[in-house]
Design an enzyme around this catalytic site. Structure first.
Site, PDB file in Angstrom:
ATOM      1  N   PHE A 123       0.817  -1.583  -0.274  1.00  0.00           N
ATOM      2  CA  PHE A 123       0.084   0.035  -0.026  1.00  0.00           C
ATOM      3  C   PHE A 123       0.853   0.761  -0.198  1.00  0.00           C
ATOM      4  O   PHE A 123       1.624   0.965   0.703  1.00  0.00           O
ATOM      5  CB  PHE A 123      -1.107  -0.141   1.387  1.00  0.00           C
ATOM      6  CG  PHE A 123      -2.016   1.032   1.200  1.00  0.00           C
ATOM      7  CD1 PHE A 123      -3.059   0.659   0.463  1.00  0.00           C
ATOM      8  CD2 PHE A 123      -1.684   1.896   1.275  1.00  0.00           C
ATOM      9  CE1 PHE A 123      -3.684   1.681   0.151  1.00  0.00           C
ATOM     10  CE2 PHE A 123      -2.931   3.391   1.345  1.00  0.00           C
ATOM     11  CZ  PHE A 123      -4.167   2.625   0.999  1.00  0.00           C
ATOM     12  N   ASP A 192       1.165  -4.244   8.378  1.00  0.00           N
ATOM     13  CA  ASP A 192      -0.230  -3.090   8.447  1.00  0.00           C
ATOM     14  C   ASP A 192      -1.418  -3.689   8.390  1.00  0.00           C
ATOM     15  O   ASP A 192      -1.355  -5.291   7.329  1.00  0.00           O
ATOM     16  CB  ASP A 192       0.465  -2.912   7.178  1.00  0.00           C
ATOM     17  CG  ASP A 192      -0.916  -1.747   6.678  1.00  0.00           C
ATOM     18  OD1 ASP A 192      -2.062  -1.884   7.586  1.00  0.00           O
ATOM     19  OD2 ASP A 192      -0.482  -0.768   5.998  1.00  0.00           O
ATOM     20  N   TYR A 217     -11.368   2.287  10.064  1.00  0.00           N
ATOM     21  CA  TYR A 217     -12.720   2.781   9.268  1.00  0.00           C
ATOM     22  C   TYR A 217     -13.065   2.340   8.589  1.00  0.00           C
ATOM     23  O   TYR A 217     -14.110   1.968   7.207  1.00  0.00           O
ATOM     24  CB  TYR A 217     -12.580   3.845   8.269  1.00  0.00           C
ATOM     25  CG  TYR A 217     -11.122   4.206   7.676  1.00  0.00           C
ATOM     26  CD1 TYR A 217     -11.009   4.155   6.285  1.00  0.00           C
ATOM     27  CD2 TYR A 217      -9.882   5.630   7.746  1.00  0.00           C
ATOM     28  CE1 TYR A 217     -10.072   4.499   5.682  1.00  0.00           C
ATOM     29  CE2 TYR A 217      -9.090   5.724   6.886  1.00  0.00           C
ATOM     30  CZ  TYR A 217      -8.826   4.457   6.213  1.00  0.00           C
ATOM     31  OH  TYR A 217      -7.864   4.632   5.329  1.00  0.00           O
ATOM     32  N   LYS A 218     -12.791   1.108   8.581  1.00  0.00           N
ATOM     33  CA  LYS A 218     -12.576  -0.148   6.930  1.00  0.00           C
ATOM     34  C   LYS A 218     -13.934  -1.637   7.792  1.00  0.00           C
ATOM     35  O   LYS A 218     -14.587  -1.290   8.231  1.00  0.00           O
ATOM     36  CB  LYS A 218     -11.608  -0.759   6.540  1.00  0.00           C
ATOM     37  CG  LYS A 218     -10.365  -0.356   5.998  1.00  0.00           C
ATOM     38  CD  LYS A 218      -8.868  -0.440   5.161  1.00  0.00           C
ATOM     39  CE  LYS A 218      -8.222   0.201   4.651  1.00  0.00           C
ATOM     40  NZ  LYS A 218      -9.036   0.972   4.021  1.00  0.00           N
ATOM     41  N   ARG A 377     -11.946  -3.994  -7.738  1.00  0.00           N
ATOM     42  CA  ARG A 377     -12.165  -5.491  -6.407  1.00  0.00           C
ATOM     43  C   ARG A 377     -13.697  -5.031  -5.797  1.00  0.00           C
ATOM     44  O   ARG A 377     -14.074  -3.772  -5.719  1.00  0.00           O
ATOM     45  CB  ARG A 377     -11.079  -4.122  -5.329  1.00  0.00           C
ATOM     46  CG  ARG A 377     -10.707  -4.976  -4.221  1.00  0.00           C
ATOM     47  CD  ARG A 377     -10.003  -3.541  -3.134  1.00  0.00           C
ATOM     48  NE  ARG A 377     -10.408  -2.535  -2.824  1.00  0.00           N
ATOM     49  CZ  ARG A 377     -10.130  -2.096  -1.858  1.00  0.00           C
ATOM     50  NH1 ARG A 377      -8.664  -2.387  -1.757  1.00  0.00           N
ATOM     51  NH2 ARG A 377     -10.821  -1.063  -1.499  1.00  0.00           N
TER      52      ARG A 377
END
Length: 418
Positions: A123, A192, A217-218, A377
């Site tokens: 990422f 991560d 927030y996921k 995705r």
């Protein structure tokens, strides 16, 4: 497939949790791996904080409502969900900021070593944080393909930094094997967990991890820009030195002394004043995940993704042959590992018109997302998704491809935000 999907939903022990989320009518939300849906309890909790704690008790709420300890309390709630002890996790700042702190801390704990090892395509913020320290002459970035990471470990590597579940493909690293290999080479390891926490079982202490960060927030449904969390194994607490020596990470922040003295344990990872409204919203999502159970969520996620693949295969959407042997227009190429035990809570597909396909699906109420240059995705947040959603999404995706609905000008022009 729809009849079968409804049978599966009727037998689903987690089906009742869908009612705990505020989901818009006519939408199949397959982007919870980017931004989780809104728990119905969150607005009420925020109203309580705003009207009652802030509005009525004002500054007294730092004590009376326990605001001052909220980062530690919330961290202790997240800890068992990622295989850590309560005093090893704290909720604070963003994933990027926490990465910077822990990369710098790892470098300080490995004097004489400057190499941060990661993989290409990690990422971006993980790689950018390394670059920031590299620009200051404090670190050197080294990238190795995932199958060559272990052989890239040598006496120069201070830290191995990897994302447990790859954000684009969903491919899952072997956390235990890589942690052991890095530590044998004398390096530390920073994981991560942004696409793992709250979605699949993680055992940081079980695999001997040194550090970890994660997103709020996921899958934890903390809301846009929700605070992140950071883990430091207890054995490193005394040696931990983080570079952002803000007042809340001080051993006695309200003594207002001129010289910095770090707080004990993970509390020294604090920097500025905690964002109470955001932390309160995140706490609702964390409590809900804890109530459901990560193991149950992961089991349903595997079932959902497997069922979607079945539906797509029946519709002839997924190419059974290598892409070089078959035209792109005839189907999608599966990017994620086919084995559900080797992937996170998502499925990713490759197509040269992935962006336009994604936009065409969104126009039909099926919200997934696009990742450059050519990946569609689809994420699975099992607390609120149904098997019926999988069947309907597969139908819409098959129709978009069959009718070339993505080919209109509206969908082919890329917007600034994707």
């Amino acid at each position: 497939m729809l009849e079968r999907a409804r049978e599966l939903d009727a037998a689903d022990p987690l089906a009742r949790y869908r009612e705990r989320f505020d989901l818009p009518d006519g939408v199949i939300y397959l982007d919870g791996n980017s931004l989780g849906a809104l728990p119905k309890a969150t607005p009420e909790r925020l109203e309580q904080v705003v009207r009652g704690e802030w509005g009525t008790d004002l500054i007294r709420s730092w004590n009376s409502a326990g605001w001052i300890d909220l980062p530690q309390r919330l961290g202790a709630k997240i800890a068992p969900l990622v295989g850590a002890e309560g005093h090893e996790v704290i909720a604070c700042d963003s994933t990027s900021v926490n990465l910077f702190k822990l990369i710098a801390a790892a470098l300080a704990m490995r004097p004489g070593r400057k190499v941060i090892l990661s993989e290409p395509g990690n990422f971006p913020t993980d790689l950018y944080m390394i670059a920031g320290l590299e620009a200051q002459g404090l670190a050197t970035r080294r990238l190795a393909e995932r199958e060559r990471l272990i052989e890239a470990l040598d006496d120069d590597v201070a830290l191995l930094l990897l994302t447990h579940v790859h954000y684009k493909t969903g491919a899952l690293h072997d956390m235990t094997a890589l942690t052991e290999a890095a530590q044998r080479a004398g390096a530390l390891v920073l994981w991560d967990l942004s696409h793992s926490g709250g979605a699949l079982p993680v055992d940081l202490n079980g695999c001997g991890a040194d550090f970890a960060v994660g997103c709020g927030y996921k899958y934890f449904n903390g809301g846009p820009g929700a605070p992140a969390y950071a883990f430091v194994a207890e054995r490193h607490h005394a040696a931990l030195e983080q570079p952002l020596t803000g007042w809340m990470g001080h051993a006695a922040p309200f003594a207002f002394t001129d010289d910095y003295a770090p707080a004990s344990g993970v509390a020294r990872l604090l920097c500025g004043t905690p964002p109470i409204l955001s932390l309160a919203a995140l706490e609702v999502g964390v409590d809900l995940v804890a109530e459901i159970g990560v193991g149950r969520l992961y089991a349903k996620s595997q079932a959902l993704s497997g069922y979607l693949l079945e539906c797509l295969a029946e519709a002839g959407v997924i190419t059974p042959l290598p892409l070089r042997e078959r035209g792109w227009e005839e189907g999608l190429g599966l990017v994620s590992p086919a084995d559900p035990t080797h992937r996170g809570s998502q499925l990713s597909f490759r197509h040269p018109e992935a962006y336009a396909i994604c936009q065409a699906l969104i126009a039909r109420g099926v919200i997934g997302d696009f990742r450059a240059p050519d990946v569609l995705r689809l994420g699975f947040a099992p607390a609120y998704l149904r098997f019926e959603d999988m069947a309907l999404a597969a139908h819409q995706l098959a129709d978009v491809l069959a009718t070339r609905a993505w080919a209109c000008e509206e969908f082919s022009i890329r917007s600034a935000v994707t």
